[in-house]
Each structure stands twice: as structure tokens, then as C-alpha cells.
Design a protein around this motif. Sequence first.
Motif, PDB file in Angstrom:
ATOM      1  N   PHE A   1     -19.603  58.788  45.319  1.00 17.34           N
ATOM      2  CA  PHE A   1     -20.041  60.174  45.136  1.00 17.34           C
ATOM      3  C   PHE A   1     -21.389  60.388  45.815  1.00 17.34           C
ATOM      4  CE2 PHE A   1     -17.804  59.778  40.755  1.00 17.34           C
ATOM      5  CZ  PHE A   1     -16.563  59.813  41.380  1.00 17.34           C
TER       6      PHE A   1
ATOM      7  N   SER B   1     -16.848  55.040  42.389  1.00 17.39           N
ATOM      8  CA  SER B   1     -17.523  55.843  41.357  1.00 17.39           C
ATOM      9  C   SER B   1     -18.822  56.441  41.897  1.00 17.39           C
ATOM     10  CB  SER B   1     -17.772  54.975  40.124  1.00 17.39           C
ATOM     11  OG  SER B   1     -18.273  55.735  39.050  1.00 17.39           O
ATOM     12  N   ALA B   2     -19.927  56.239  41.194  1.00 19.71           N
ATOM     13  CA  ALA B   2     -21.191  56.876  41.562  1.00 19.71           C
ATOM     14  C   ALA B   2     -21.642  56.492  42.968  1.00 19.71           C
ATOM     15  CB  ALA B   2     -22.279  56.512  40.553  1.00 19.71           C
TER      16      ALA B   2
ATOM     17  N   TYR C   1     -18.860  63.655  36.113  1.00 20.28           N
ATOM     18  CA  TYR C   1     -17.979  62.580  36.584  1.00 20.28           C
ATOM     19  C   TYR C   1     -16.558  63.105  36.775  1.00 20.28           C
ATOM     20  CZ  TYR C   1     -20.849  58.326  36.360  1.00 20.28           C
ATOM     21  OH  TYR C   1     -21.772  57.333  36.620  1.00 20.28           O
TER      22      TYR C   1
ATOM     23  N   ASP D   1     -17.609  56.127  32.347  1.00 16.19           N
ATOM     24  CA  ASP D   1     -17.749  56.205  33.798  1.00 16.19           C
ATOM     25  C   ASP D   1     -16.890  55.163  34.517  1.00 16.19           C
ATOM     26  OD1 ASP D   1     -19.642  54.462  32.484  1.00 16.19           O
ATOM     27  OD2 ASP D   1     -20.497  54.031  34.440  1.00 16.19           O
TER      28      ASP D   1
ATOM     29  N   VAL E   1     -24.969  61.245  39.679  1.00 13.94           N
ATOM     30  CA  VAL E   1     -23.683  61.942  39.633  1.00 13.94           C
ATOM     31  C   VAL E   1     -23.900  63.412  39.277  1.00 13.94           C
ATOM     32  CG1 VAL E   1     -21.502  62.115  38.381  1.00 13.94           C
ATOM     33  CG2 VAL E   1     -22.297  59.902  39.162  1.00 13.94           C
TER      34      VAL E   1
END
Length: 493
Positions: free
Chosen positions: A97, A93-94, A81, A238, A393
Amino acid sequence: MRVKDLFVTRSVSDLIDETEYGDERLRRSIGPVGLTALGVGAIIGTGIFVVIGEGAKLAGPSLFLAFILAAITCGFSALSYAELSSSVPVSGSAYTFSYATLGEFVAFIIGWDLILEYGVAVAAVAVGWGGNLNAFLESVFGIELPTALTASPSDGGVINLPAVFIVMLISILLTLGTRESARANAVMVGIKILILVFFIVVAFTAFQADHFEPFAPEGFAGIASAAGVIFFAYIGFDAVTTASEESRNPGRDLPIAVIGSLLISTVLYVLVAIAAVGVASVDTLSGSDAPLATALDEGAGIPWAGGLLAAGALIAITSVILVLLYGQTRIFFAMCRDGLLPRRLAKVNPRFGTPARLTLGFGTLIAVLAALVPLDEIVKLVNIGTLFAFVLVNLGVIILRRTRPDMKRPFRVPGSPVVPLIGILLCAYLIAQLPWETWVRFVGWLVAGLIIYFAYSIRHSRLRRGEHATRPADAGAPDAAAPDAAPGAGEKG
């Protein structure tokens, strides 16, 4: 449409340009302290006030080793992360990504998954806030709120008003500004850390070494089982990466915040675990619904500790609600801005610099959920959603290292690809331990998401329509040697 078209990826440089020059961009207003406080605020919730007893039942006096083992398990994913958030400092975030590494279809699935994860978590924690408010009022003032106003209809009440109150209050705070919300969270984090430090100091004054015998009655198996329970007390670091786009210096501050929040929480957890066993026996801790309060009452002779720790739990839960609701709105914002969900919801309020319409809308929906719906079973979806995000991730780090080897990486995972692979395997193991009912609900939610994706998202995707953020002529071209370089520190105030 060909199958491979589902896995079209977004350029990292285009994602970053959108945060700098797009019409729907957020203000960069959070520094390293505020970001770290977001992580600590999400991690240290009621878990530490309750999970001590559950862990002690499995690991015995070696409980603190279970906390260390759980932290190491999270640490592998935290490193991934840290790398992606510093390299791709964009909200989502994820989800974001995955869009840059695994493609649009996978990104939508994980984004849809995270919306459920964060939403259910906020609703569940809000219900817990109401219960802790009752405990605090009863222990300090001798007041007990009526069940009709503190429980859902299925639990014998009419409406859970405390849950509605706290969700709407946090929603309004988040609407008024990210900097203001981060400051409020930092204050709450500071208070709950002080309360835990108070517990540690007082407990060590009545420390009894013989409570650590036998040290590990169930051996490593007991420690590992306890670590599996405790792992979920660490989930939350996260959430820091959902603030990537609002970080003043993402390349430096995000890795500090992700890893720092995990380290701070681990140190506190380990010291609390050692202090708790030292001041009270394992049987005392495992047999109590409020193990820390019981430990100080029976072990140190402080009967008023219950009120103080109830206040600490109340503050801890409030900061968790703030961070989780913040994280959910930023993920949904990123999906709307990309056109995968209605773009009008990504409108940023010019006065507050936040997605106000989206934040208040989500707050209202979650408040209704917390007020009327029993959450005992659906809350298990939080675990599977988080673990799936961790897997993607870690996988994203490996893929981006191969597809974008020259990209600027302010932080790099050491030992890649081995470290991310270990993170994937650890998460896969924990996913395999989840009950089949959780899988059924998870699949049901994903099927609903697939219908939305193929009926709406795939036709409105900005990437498929060829829409990109327009870089002003005087902004200069991206670095030719590093076409996906992250923006420099403090480009936006």
C-alpha cells in the motif's frame, strides 16, 4: 540521486498485473470464511486468557467498556486496511500500500519494519506456546517437561525444543499450501471459539450482579488505561491483508474479513469480560496468572476448567503462529519480487503454489531465535512496528483518494479523510506512550535497513530498472475510465 526520486511510486494497475500475469504469482485459493478465520486466528491468542486480569486491575467491573474502546481505536485503521486491500489486492499489506501511495523508500522502511514485527512476534508467541504446553501437560496429565528442554540458555535451560517444534511444524504446513493452511487455521479458530463460548455459558450460570459494584472505581481514566493495555490484544486483523493476492474475490472478501474478524473478536472479548466479572470478583481476576480458569474454579466450582482453558490457550497460540508466520513470508515475498531484496527468494514452488524456499528459511531462523534468545525486551518492538504500519495505511487512503480519484474501490472508508485522520492521531498517541528503549531498538533496526536499501535495494529495484509484468495480447487493456481497477471476482482459481 535527487531526494524526490526516493519517493517514486508503483502504478496500482502494474501491481495488479503482476499478480495475474507475472512469473512470480500466488494462487488465489482463499474464500471469505478462510480470510476471516485468519483475522480471528491472529487476534484471539493468549491475550484473552491473560489480559482479562491486567485489565480488571485498571478498569474494575467496567472492564468490558475498555474492550469496546480498544476495538473502536482499532476500527478506524481497520476501515483503511479494508479499502486499500480491496483496491490493491496484492501481497505485502502495508508495504505494498505504501509503495503505491508514499513511494519506494517509505515502502521499504515499513516492509523492513514489518519483517521484524512479525518475526519477533512469531518467536515470542512460540516461546509462550512452550510454556502453555507445559501448563496443559501438568494440569491434565501431571507431567512437567524439564527446564533444560523448555527454556533458552539465559533462562536457565539449554534449548526451547517445544518452540522449535511448533515453528517448524507450522513452516512445513505453510509450505504445503495456502488452502491447506487456511483450513487448518479455521479448525483451530473454531475450537478456541467453542472453548470461549463454553466459558461464557458456564460463567453466566453462576453470575453475580453485585460483582459490578462499584462499576468504575477509577472513572474514565481507569477505563482508558485498561484500553491501552487491551489494545494490543486486538492486533492481528491486519494480517488478513497479507493474503490479498491469494483471495479468490478480494474486492468483496477482504473488507468482510478485516472488519468481520475485528467484530467477531470484539463480541467474544466483551462477553468474556462481562462473564468473567460476573462469575468472579475483580480481586480474584486481577490476582491470578490464569484468570479465566480461576474464575470457573472459584466462581462456578469447576476445578477441571484449568485443563480445558490451557488446551484452548495452546490452540489459540498455534493459530496465531500460523497467521503471523504466513503474514511475514508474504511481506518478504512481495519485497523480493519487487527486487528490493534478493529476487531468487520469491520463487514460487510450482507444486504447492507457495514461496517454499522463503517460508522454510524464515521458519528455521525464527526457530533458532525462539530456541536460544531471550525475548522479554525485544518483543516490545512488535507494538511500535504495528502502530507505524497503521499510521501509513491510514495516510495511504488519504493520498490515494487524491492521486487516484477514479480508481475502482470495492470498499470505501466512510467519512474520509476525517476517519483515517482520527486513526492516525489515535495511533500516534499510543506510539508516544511507548518507552524510550523501544525507540532506540527500533531506530537501530531501521538504520540496518537503510544500509541495505542504499547498498542493494536501490540498484536492484524492478521499478527503477523499468521492469513490469507483461500483459498478454489477448488479455485486453485496463479499463480506460479506471486505469487502476482491481481484477474481477475469481479471475484466478
